[in-house]
Design an enzyme around this catalytic site. Structure first.
Site, short mmCIF file in Angstrom:
data_model
loop_
_atom_site.label_atom_id
_atom_site.label_comp_id
_atom_site.label_asym_id
_atom_site.label_seq_id
_atom_site.Cartn_x
_atom_site.Cartn_y
_atom_site.Cartn_z
N ARG A 51 0.86 -1.16 -0.03
CA ARG A 51 0.03 -0.08 0.09
C ARG A 51 0.79 1.13 -0.20
O ARG A 51 0.31 2.32 -0.29
CB ARG A 51 -0.91 -0.02 1.16
CG ARG A 51 -2.40 0.09 0.74
CD ARG A 51 -3.13 -0.07 1.80
NE ARG A 51 -2.97 0.39 3.24
CZ ARG A 51 -3.39 0.22 4.25
NH1 ARG A 51 -4.65 -0.27 4.24
NH2 ARG A 51 -3.12 0.65 5.56
N LYS A 149 1.88 -18.77 7.95
CA LYS A 149 1.13 -19.12 8.86
C LYS A 149 0.94 -17.58 9.76
O LYS A 149 1.62 -16.89 9.46
CB LYS A 149 1.63 -20.10 9.90
CG LYS A 149 3.32 -19.47 10.72
CD LYS A 149 3.50 -20.10 11.67
CE LYS A 149 3.02 -19.29 13.02
NZ LYS A 149 4.15 -18.67 13.36
N ASP A 178 6.10 -23.21 6.31
CA ASP A 178 6.19 -23.33 7.55
C ASP A 178 7.77 -23.33 7.65
O ASP A 178 8.37 -24.23 7.36
CB ASP A 178 5.88 -24.71 8.31
CG ASP A 178 6.03 -24.95 9.70
OD1 ASP A 178 7.37 -24.55 10.07
OD2 ASP A 178 5.43 -25.31 10.58
N HIS A 179 8.32 -22.34 7.89
CA HIS A 179 9.84 -22.29 7.52
C HIS A 179 10.75 -23.18 8.41
O HIS A 179 11.83 -23.32 8.05
CB HIS A 179 10.28 -20.74 7.93
CG HIS A 179 10.47 -20.50 9.35
ND1 HIS A 179 9.40 -20.09 10.21
CD2 HIS A 179 11.67 -20.18 9.82
CE1 HIS A 179 9.99 -19.93 11.61
NE2 HIS A 179 11.55 -19.71 11.47
N LYS A 183 14.60 -25.50 7.46
CA LYS A 183 15.83 -25.76 8.14
C LYS A 183 16.87 -26.90 8.04
O LYS A 183 16.18 -27.98 7.63
CB LYS A 183 15.55 -25.50 9.74
CG LYS A 183 14.96 -24.23 10.32
CD LYS A 183 14.89 -24.09 11.80
CE LYS A 183 14.09 -22.94 12.18
NZ LYS A 183 15.03 -21.71 12.33
N GLU A 217 13.19 -19.99 23.02
CA GLU A 217 13.69 -18.61 22.48
C GLU A 217 14.06 -17.62 23.67
O GLU A 217 13.67 -17.91 24.75
CB GLU A 217 12.65 -17.77 21.63
CG GLU A 217 12.22 -18.84 20.54
CD GLU A 217 11.21 -17.87 19.63
OE1 GLU A 217 11.67 -17.14 18.74
OE2 GLU A 217 9.99 -17.93 20.07
N ASP A 236 0.96 -20.06 17.86
CA ASP A 236 2.04 -19.43 17.16
C ASP A 236 3.29 -20.59 16.87
O ASP A 236 3.80 -20.51 15.87
CB ASP A 236 2.91 -18.32 18.07
CG ASP A 236 3.92 -17.60 17.36
OD1 ASP A 236 3.82 -17.23 16.16
OD2 ASP A 236 4.90 -17.42 18.09
N HIS A 241 5.21 -25.45 13.86
CA HIS A 241 6.53 -25.88 14.09
C HIS A 241 6.72 -27.05 14.71
O HIS A 241 7.13 -28.03 14.43
CB HIS A 241 7.39 -24.61 14.61
CG HIS A 241 7.49 -23.40 13.76
ND1 HIS A 241 7.17 -23.25 12.58
CD2 HIS A 241 7.53 -22.04 14.37
CE1 HIS A 241 7.15 -21.96 12.28
NE2 HIS A 241 7.11 -21.39 12.99
N LYS A 339 9.00 -18.13 24.99
CA LYS A 339 9.77 -16.89 24.96
C LYS A 339 10.47 -16.61 26.32
O LYS A 339 9.91 -17.06 27.48
CB LYS A 339 8.87 -15.93 24.48
CG LYS A 339 8.22 -15.96 23.28
CD LYS A 339 7.95 -15.11 22.26
CE LYS A 339 7.32 -15.36 20.75
NZ LYS A 339 8.48 -15.72 19.77
C1 BG6 Z 1 7.82 -17.83 14.02
C2 BG6 Z 1 6.90 -17.31 15.12
O1 BG6 Z 1 6.97 -18.66 13.04
O2 BG6 Z 1 9.14 -18.36 14.46
C3 BG6 Z 1 7.86 -16.72 16.20
O3 BG6 Z 1 5.68 -16.86 14.67
C4 BG6 Z 1 9.11 -17.17 16.44
O4 BG6 Z 1 6.91 -16.26 17.32
C5 BG6 Z 1 9.66 -17.72 15.25
O5 BG6 Z 1 9.96 -16.27 17.08
C6 BG6 Z 1 11.18 -18.61 15.42
O6 BG6 Z 1 11.83 -18.92 14.33
P1 BG6 Z 1 13.21 -19.17 14.38
O7 BG6 Z 1 13.49 -19.60 13.14
O8 BG6 Z 1 13.86 -18.07 14.75
O9 BG6 Z 1 13.56 -20.38 15.24
#
Ligand code: BG6
Length: 489
Positions: A51, A149, A178-179, A183, A217, A236, A241, A339
């Site tokens: 935007r 997501k 889903d990243h 990895k 984390e 989340d 994950h 976290k």
């Molecule tokens: C994300 C979450 O999908 O993954 C975050 O929304 C989280 O809250 C993050 O911090 C963690 O990813 P990574 O790759 O840093 O472990």
């Protein structure tokens, strides 16, 4: 021997939310690296769409800064960067009103070229963008849409969202990212299980005592006030994950790496997860929220203070999950994520059963169960803990040592970010590392009863001091079963 790099066909990569955080920190740097790795063919183009009013020149300046801020200096070469920036253009677009979609269409002249529409925007815009792409006839046979997501916040909303996108794109064109699946060590889990004869015969309830999956984390809320407080750690991290990791550990061997072969097996695991309902939730789950404490050597605020409002949202979850099938009956999977924990570490621990009988006397010391520890981050690697004889005189004394395969020590070269592999797989049309619709919905079917149990009981999230390993109830959860969390450091 390094494998040969095969360039992908030319593509147009359209980033909705092109000037946003994900684009800046992950997508643009990932694309840059893959260009530098010679994976692009010409003419490949990158188009920012959002935007914000901007012209091509300003978008290029934005991209240049993103690369210099998020790519290590040793990988930034002037000529490479110039080629990269030359690919860029920008369209101002309003996802809701549809303004700008015709301009986007004009900039995508060739309908035969692969098109990737990457939705790096709030999920509330997914439906509008998808519908507008369809309405403006931008969806070609070789188009793909990528969605981040969260896909919904429960089963019902996930179904609704999947329906909307499913009306505009075929399932084979929808890439739910889903990243974690991108990895390196997560993919290595498949290599470990299915490229070695050693583990698979032992990979079942006859030999495995339990499994632990930890994603810890040290960061807190990180400016994600609006999103995170509505989501919480269960939605989340666990819904996606953690459950994906659980699936890769627990699934049967797929017949091949073909997308549906892998996803069929993951789906069976999700469907076999025992539901945790209102009666079991207090015994099998822990929800926590961090209070003020210390992180990275300095004082940090509690969640509520950081948020600036009262909240019962969980920033920590521990769950004892069970899979009701032949392979896994009686083998708990302990999951924990949070976290502001003591350190940033993600790992999977497979603990094998005790030996049936010890031939060693007490003077040999304790015999620990064998553990296979798959470290996803940081310092990626695999450790197999075994018992050995302590060398030297003094009789038979036993000691636990790890057979240690550290990635950094075993492999030279750059460690690619998860997004690089995933983005290139989207372009190739390979869905193996992406979630299919039924997987996402099956995951919600397991998550919803837990969330409902928490909401129904109005149970407060238990406080834990920032910089620790979460509420003491998480330790009790596993110790009740005579087990302990693997000490991660
Ligand atoms: C994300 C979450 O999908 O993954 C975050 O929304 C989280 O809250 C993050 O911090 C963690 O990813 P990574 O790759 O840093 O472990």
């Amino acid at each position: 021997m390094t494998s040969q790099i095969i360039p992908v066909d030319p593509f147009d990569f359209i980033i909705f939310g092109g000037t946003g955080d994900l684009s800046e920190r992950k997508l643009l740097p990932a694309l840059y690296h893959r260009q530098r790795d010679h994976q692009f063919s010409e003419p490949t183009r990158i188009i920012g769409a959002s935007r914000t009013k901007m012209d091509d020149k300003e978008f290029r300046a934005f991209a240049k800064k993103a690369i210099s801020d998020h790519v290590k200096p040793e990988y930034i070469e002037e000529k490479e960067l110039a080629t990269f920036l030359d690919r860029m253009s920008y369209v101002t677009i309003d996802a809701k009103s549809g303004d700008g979609f015709e301009a986007l269409k004009k900039s995508l002249a060739d309908s035969k070229r692969i098109r990737v529409f990457y939705l790096a925007v709030a999920p509330s815009l997914f439906g509008d963008i998808s519908d507008n792409l369809k309405a403006h006839k931008l969806v070609t046979t070789d188009s793909r849409i990528v969605v981040e997501k969260p896909i919904g916040r429960d089963l019902e909303s996930a179904r609704a969202l999947n329906d909307i996108i499913g009306d505009d794109f075929g399932e084979h064109q929808i890439f739910r990212i889903d990243h974690y699946l991108g990895k390196e060590t997560v993919q290595n889990l498949m290599a470990l299980r299915f490229a070695n004869a050693l583990y698979e015969p032992l990979w079942n309830s006859a030999h495995i005592d339990h499994v632990q999956i930890t994603v810890a984390e040290t960061v807190g809320l990180e400016d994600r006030v609006t999103y995170y407080d509505k989501a919480g750690a269960l939605r989340d991290m666990v819904q996606n994950h953690m459950l994906q990791l659980l699936c890769l550990v627990a699934m049967e061997a797929p017949a091949s790496m073909e997308a549906n072969a892998v996803r069929d097996e993951k789906l069976k695991v999700l469907n076999a997860l025992k539901r945790v309902n209102g009666n079991e939730a207090p015994k099998q789950t822990v929800r926590g929220q961090y209070r003020a404490g210390a992180s990275a050597g300095g004082p940090v605020k509690g969640y509520v203070e950081e948020l600036g409002a009262d909240s019962n949202t969980e920033t920590f979850v521990a769950i004892k999950a069970e899979i009701a099938n032949w392979r896994w009956a009686g083998v708990p999977f302990y999951l924990r994520t949070g976290k502001r924990l003591a350190s940033r570490v993600s790992e999977i621990v497979i603990e094998f059963k005790p030996i049936p009988h010890s031939i060693f006397g007490e003077s040999a010391g304790p015999i620990f169960n064998n553990q296979l520890v798959i470290r996803l981050q940081p310092d990626e690697g695999v450790k197999q803990y075994i018992m050995i004889k302590d060398p030297g005189p003094g009789g038979m004394r036993l000691r636990q040592i790890p057979l240690d395969m550290s990635f950094a020590q075993s492999f030279d070269g750059r460690a690619p970010d998860a997004y690089e592999r995933l983005i290139m797989d989207v372009v190739r049309g390979n869905q193996t590392l992406f979630m299919r619709r039924d997987e996402v919905e099956a995951a919600w079917k397991w998550i919803d009863p837990i969330q409902n149990a928490w909401d129904g009981s109005r149970q407060e999230a238990q406080g834990y001091t920032a910089g620790t390993w979460g509420p003491s109830a998480s330790i009790a959860l596993i110790e009740r079963d005579g087990r302990t969390w693997h000490e991660s450091n």
